[in-house]
Motif scaffolding. Structure first.
Motif, short mmCIF file in Angstrom:
data_model
loop_
_atom_site.label_atom_id
_atom_site.label_comp_id
_atom_site.label_asym_id
_atom_site.label_seq_id
_atom_site.Cartn_x
_atom_site.Cartn_y
_atom_site.Cartn_z
N ASN A 133 -88.39 -114.37 -32.90
CA ASN A 133 -87.17 -113.90 -33.53
C ASN A 133 -87.34 -113.83 -35.05
O ASN A 133 -86.89 -112.88 -35.69
CB ASN A 133 -86.00 -114.81 -33.17
CG ASN A 133 -84.68 -114.20 -33.55
OD1 ASN A 133 -84.28 -113.18 -33.01
ND2 ASN A 133 -84.01 -114.82 -34.50
N TYR A 134 -88.02 -114.82 -35.62
CA TYR A 134 -88.27 -114.79 -37.07
C TYR A 134 -89.09 -113.55 -37.44
O TYR A 134 -88.75 -112.84 -38.37
CB TYR A 134 -89.00 -116.06 -37.52
CG TYR A 134 -89.23 -116.07 -39.02
CD1 TYR A 134 -88.30 -116.63 -39.87
CD2 TYR A 134 -90.37 -115.48 -39.58
CE1 TYR A 134 -88.48 -116.61 -41.25
CE2 TYR A 134 -90.56 -115.45 -40.94
CZ TYR A 134 -89.62 -116.03 -41.78
OH TYR A 134 -89.80 -115.98 -43.14
N ASP A 135 -90.18 -113.32 -36.70
CA ASP A 135 -91.02 -112.16 -37.01
C ASP A 135 -90.25 -110.85 -36.88
O ASP A 135 -90.41 -109.95 -37.69
CB ASP A 135 -92.24 -112.13 -36.08
CG ASP A 135 -93.31 -113.12 -36.49
OD1 ASP A 135 -93.29 -113.60 -37.64
OD2 ASP A 135 -94.17 -113.42 -35.64
N TRP A 136 -89.39 -110.77 -35.88
CA TRP A 136 -88.62 -109.55 -35.66
C TRP A 136 -87.59 -109.35 -36.75
O TRP A 136 -87.45 -108.25 -37.29
CB TRP A 136 -87.95 -109.60 -34.29
CG TRP A 136 -87.11 -108.41 -33.99
CD1 TRP A 136 -85.75 -108.38 -33.86
CD2 TRP A 136 -87.55 -107.06 -33.78
NE1 TRP A 136 -85.33 -107.12 -33.57
CE2 TRP A 136 -86.40 -106.27 -33.52
CE3 TRP A 136 -88.79 -106.45 -33.78
CZ2 TRP A 136 -86.47 -104.91 -33.27
CZ3 TRP A 136 -88.85 -105.08 -33.53
CH2 TRP A 136 -87.70 -104.33 -33.28
N THR A 137 -86.88 -110.40 -37.12
CA THR A 137 -85.80 -110.27 -38.11
C THR A 137 -86.32 -110.22 -39.54
O THR A 137 -85.57 -109.83 -40.44
CB THR A 137 -84.76 -111.40 -37.98
OG1 THR A 137 -85.42 -112.66 -38.14
CG2 THR A 137 -84.05 -111.34 -36.64
N HIS A 138 -87.56 -110.61 -39.78
CA HIS A 138 -88.12 -110.60 -41.12
C HIS A 138 -89.24 -109.57 -41.28
O HIS A 138 -90.02 -109.65 -42.22
CB HIS A 138 -88.63 -111.99 -41.50
CG HIS A 138 -87.54 -112.98 -41.68
ND1 HIS A 138 -86.92 -113.63 -40.63
CD2 HIS A 138 -86.93 -113.42 -42.80
CE1 HIS A 138 -85.98 -114.42 -41.11
NE2 HIS A 138 -85.97 -114.32 -42.41
N ALA A 139 -89.31 -108.64 -40.36
CA ALA A 139 -90.34 -107.61 -40.44
C ALA A 139 -90.10 -106.73 -41.66
O ALA A 139 -88.96 -106.38 -41.97
CB ALA A 139 -90.33 -106.75 -39.18
N THR A 140 -91.18 -106.39 -42.33
CA THR A 140 -91.05 -105.51 -43.49
C THR A 140 -90.94 -104.05 -43.01
O THR A 140 -91.36 -103.72 -41.90
CB THR A 140 -92.26 -105.64 -44.43
OG1 THR A 140 -93.42 -105.16 -43.76
CG2 THR A 140 -92.45 -107.08 -44.88
N GLU A 141 -90.41 -103.25 -43.87
CA GLU A 141 -90.30 -101.82 -43.55
C GLU A 141 -91.68 -101.21 -43.32
O GLU A 141 -91.87 -100.39 -42.42
CB GLU A 141 -89.57 -101.10 -44.69
CG GLU A 141 -89.06 -99.74 -44.33
CD GLU A 141 -88.17 -99.18 -45.43
OE1 GLU A 141 -88.35 -97.97 -45.71
OE2 GLU A 141 -87.34 -99.90 -45.97
N ASP A 142 -92.65 -101.65 -44.12
CA ASP A 142 -94.02 -101.14 -43.96
C ASP A 142 -94.60 -101.53 -42.60
O ASP A 142 -95.27 -100.72 -41.95
CB ASP A 142 -94.93 -101.68 -45.07
CG ASP A 142 -94.66 -101.04 -46.42
OD1 ASP A 142 -94.03 -99.96 -46.45
OD2 ASP A 142 -95.07 -101.62 -47.43
N ASP A 143 -94.36 -102.77 -42.17
CA ASP A 143 -94.86 -103.19 -40.85
C ASP A 143 -94.25 -102.36 -39.74
O ASP A 143 -94.94 -101.92 -38.82
CB ASP A 143 -94.56 -104.68 -40.61
CG ASP A 143 -95.49 -105.61 -41.35
OD1 ASP A 143 -96.56 -105.15 -41.80
OD2 ASP A 143 -95.14 -106.79 -41.47
N LEU A 144 -92.94 -102.16 -39.80
CA LEU A 144 -92.26 -101.38 -38.76
C LEU A 144 -92.76 -99.94 -38.75
O LEU A 144 -92.98 -99.35 -37.69
CB LEU A 144 -90.75 -101.43 -38.96
CG LEU A 144 -90.10 -102.79 -38.72
CD1 LEU A 144 -88.65 -102.78 -39.16
CD2 LEU A 144 -90.22 -103.20 -37.26
N GLU A 145 -92.97 -99.39 -39.94
CA GLU A 145 -93.44 -98.02 -40.04
C GLU A 145 -94.88 -97.89 -39.51
O GLU A 145 -95.19 -96.95 -38.76
CB GLU A 145 -93.38 -97.58 -41.51
CG GLU A 145 -93.41 -96.09 -41.70
CD GLU A 145 -93.11 -95.74 -43.15
OE1 GLU A 145 -94.03 -95.18 -43.79
OE2 GLU A 145 -92.00 -96.02 -43.62
N THR A 146 -95.73 -98.83 -39.85
CA THR A 146 -97.12 -98.81 -39.38
C THR A 146 -97.16 -98.97 -37.86
O THR A 146 -97.93 -98.29 -37.17
CB THR A 146 -97.94 -99.92 -40.06
OG1 THR A 146 -97.84 -99.76 -41.47
CG2 THR A 146 -99.39 -99.87 -39.63
#
Length: 170
Positions: A133-146
């Motif tokens: 949950n931490y990783d999901w809620t604190h994901a950076t925009e760059d990580d999600l885009e990549t």
């Protein structure tokens, strides 16, 4: 600082621990060394004793046994951040009642660990779920885009589980 003094540094692998990293390490610690209730650490475990959830977080943050892991030692900050996140995670799920005098639910991670019906499996699973949950809620925009770009190339649909697996494999 005098040039002859050895600077105090955090080893590279431990320098950027997130609460998710600490929670996952705590879950693994419990799998390997065992889980207990009623105290941070078993008095019969030697250097790496069985621990409660908070004790395991302390071992993950410090790398060694610390009597009061959230307030003492070099890993106190990482320990406190992980305990705080776990507490908020459990509160959001309604598992613990933060600041509610009328509720009979546990009020913190220590009480949650020590519940009569608590099991090691549930504690370990919850630590990992809180980390995800931490990783999901604190994901950076760059990580999600990549990740989304990787899904396009692999002709797959992006999912939360896929993102968590992708971030874990990096």
């Amino acid at each position: 600082m005098n040039p002859t003094q050895k600077p105090t540094t955090t080893p590279g692998a431990l320098a950027d621990l997130t609460p998710a990293d600490t929670l996952r390490c705590a879950a693994r610690y419990l799998e390997i060394h065992g889980w207990i209730k009623g105290t941070y650490y078993s008095n019969q475990g030697g250097t790496f004793p069985p621990a409660c959830a908070v004790g395991a977080i302390g071992m993950a943050a410090h790398g060694r046994l610390i009597t009061i892991p959230a307030t003492h030692g070099s890993g106190a900050r990482d320990c406190t951040r992980a305990i705080d996140y776990l507490t908020h995670y459990l509160t959001d799920l309604g598992i613990i009642a933060y600041g509610d005098d009328w509720n009979t639910a546990p009020t913190d991670a220590i009480d949650w660990n020590d519940r009569d019906d608590q099991t090691a499996e549930r504690v370990i699973t919850t630590l990992r779920a809180a980390a995800d949950n931490y990783d999901w809620t604190h994901a950076t925009e760059d990580d999600l885009e990549t990740y989304a770009d990787a899904c396009v190339w692999a002709e797959k649909h992006p999912t939360r589980e896929g993102f968590l697996a992708w971030i874990g494999a990096r």
